[in-house]
Scaffold this motif. Structure first.
Motif, PDB file in Angstrom:
ATOM      1  N   VAL A 275       0.837  -1.205   0.000  1.00 29.16           N
ATOM      2  CA  VAL A 275       0.000   0.000   0.000  1.00 29.16           C
ATOM      3  C   VAL A 275       0.867   1.248   0.000  1.00 29.16           C
ATOM      4  CG1 VAL A 275      -1.677   1.324   1.320  1.00 29.16           C
ATOM      5  CG2 VAL A 275      -1.943  -1.158   1.102  1.00 29.16           C
ATOM      6  N   GLY A 276       1.941   1.222   0.794  1.00 32.13           N
ATOM      7  CA  GLY A 276       2.834   2.376   0.842  1.00 32.13           C
ATOM      8  C   GLY A 276       3.490   2.649  -0.498  1.00 32.13           C
ATOM      9  N   ALA A 277       3.944   1.585  -1.182  1.00 28.86           N
ATOM     10  CA  ALA A 277       4.587   1.769  -2.484  1.00 28.86           C
ATOM     11  C   ALA A 277       3.613   2.331  -3.507  1.00 28.86           C
ATOM     12  CB  ALA A 277       5.164   0.442  -2.970  1.00 28.86           C
ATOM     13  N   VAL A 278       2.380   1.834  -3.494  1.00 26.84           N
ATOM     14  CA  VAL A 278       1.361   2.341  -4.425  1.00 26.84           C
ATOM     15  C   VAL A 278       1.059   3.812  -4.146  1.00 26.84           C
ATOM     16  CG1 VAL A 278      -1.049   2.134  -5.117  1.00 26.84           C
ATOM     17  CG2 VAL A 278       0.345   0.077  -4.853  1.00 26.84           C
ATOM     18  N   LEU A 279       0.939   4.166  -2.881  1.00 26.76           N
ATOM     19  CA  LEU A 279       0.656   5.564  -2.525  1.00 26.76           C
ATOM     20  C   LEU A 279       1.786   6.481  -2.959  1.00 26.76           C
ATOM     21  CD1 LEU A 279      -0.974   5.215   1.016  1.00 26.76           C
ATOM     22  CD2 LEU A 279      -2.092   5.829  -1.146  1.00 26.76           C
ATOM     23  N   ILE A 280       3.018   6.026  -2.801  1.00 22.42           N
ATOM     24  CA  ILE A 280       4.155   6.851  -3.213  1.00 22.42           C
ATOM     25  C   ILE A 280       4.109   7.116  -4.712  1.00 22.42           C
ATOM     26  CG2 ILE A 280       6.666   6.833  -3.507  1.00 22.42           C
ATOM     27  CD1 ILE A 280       6.859   5.429  -0.811  1.00 22.42           C
TER      28      ILE A 280
END
Length: 321
Positions: A275-280
């Protein structure tokens, strides 16, 4: 595996991977023959070193656990690393894990006085795996497999038509049974357990498509459990020469296993990292070929490869230590 093969072994492994798909039905027999031919000498050397350790004061139980520990570690490192986040390499990962298991079986047999390079070694492997219930059945199947392989080689040499290849699903399905990830059909256990096993693997694959980080720790735990169970069956069959049956191994058999809890924890962390990678990617507006989805895919693939590499490095380092 893992850089331990000689140059003479590598062509055999390439041929083995080709025949795995060409004839999934005879996969157990061909794997057993391959293991005896190429891993049998290593198993004999391992047994010789183990007996030297016994003469130096190490107990048989300690030597046996060392052999099993190395076998479990090899199956985890080789199988999990090759599979990793790349679903197309799953059959290759399963073959690597299977060969690690078979090497452990040959080493345990050598400790018990069996010749891992002898004619009966492949028969013993098939019996320990549970593929056949009697030596006569195993020998007959091995003869058929060798004859079928010779016929295929002859047809290929003369330019004849080769047999149709099996589907990748049939290959993976057969491998999962052999490794022990899925319990074979057993009327006493019912079909529920079998379908629950396949459901678990299916969920893992589906989740892994979105959260590829989970494949390495999840596969590692499955290999660890299956290889330990295979070791138990090998000890039951081989026993210990001059000392009766091998003592039962004491392991945590409760439903609450530390390895399973660690997999759950790492799954949660993997989901958060995804989720963090997608948000970035979304917040920074990163694009590849003017495509945000392609950028997300490459980011997740790169992170997954980094996780696999870290896992492999850490496991190799622990093995050296």
């Amino acid at each position: 595996m893992g850089g331990t093969e000689s140059a003479r072994q590598r062509p055999g492994l390439v041929a083995l991977l080709r025949t795995v798909r060409a004839d999934p039905a005879r996969m157990p027999e061909r794997l057993a023959v391959f293991a005896v031919e190429f891993l049998g000498p290593q198993a004999a050397d391992t047994a010789a070193r183990a007996h030297a350790s016994e003469r130096a004061g190490t107990s048989r139980a300690e030597v046996t656990e060392q052999v099993i520990g190395r076998g479990v570690h090899r199956s985890v490192v080789e199988g999990s690393f090759l599979g990793g986040p790349f679903i197309l390499l799953l059959p290759v990962a399963f073959v690597a894990a299977l060969l690690a298991q078979l090497q452990m079986v040959l080493e345990l047999g050598a400790l018990a006085g069996r010749d891992p390079r002898g004619d009966d070694a492949a028969v013993e492997v098939l019996l320990v795996q549970g593929v056949y219930s009697t030596p006569a059945e195993a020998r007959a199947a091995l003869r058929k497999a060798v004859r079928a392989e010779a016929e295929e080689d002859a047809e290929a040499a003369f330019g004849g038509e080769t047999a149709p290849k099996g589907s990748w699903w049939s290959v993976v399905r057969r491998q999962a049974y052999l490794i022990g990830l899925v319990t074979p059909d057993d009327p006493s256990r019912g079909r529920l357990r079998k379908w629950l096993g396949w459901a678990g693997i299916g969920v893992l694959l589906l989740v892994g498509m979105v959260v590829p980080f989970v494949w390495v720790p999840a596969c590692a735990e499955m290999y660890r459990r299956a290889t330990n169970q295979l070791a138990d069956r090998a000890l039951q069959r081989y026993g210990s020469p001059g000392a009766g049956d091998a003592p039962a191994r004491t392991r945590n058999r409760s439903g609450l296993r530390p390895g399973a809890l660690l997999v759950v924890l790492r799954t949660v962390v993997a989901c958060l990292a995804t989720v963090g990678a997608v948000l970035i990617v979304l917040l920074t507006g990163v694009r590849v070929a003017d495509n945000a989805l392609l950028a997300m895919f490459l980011v997740l693939l790169g992170l997954s490869a980094a996780v696999v590499g870290w896992h492999y490095w850490r496991s190799r380092r622990a093995r050296r230590d």
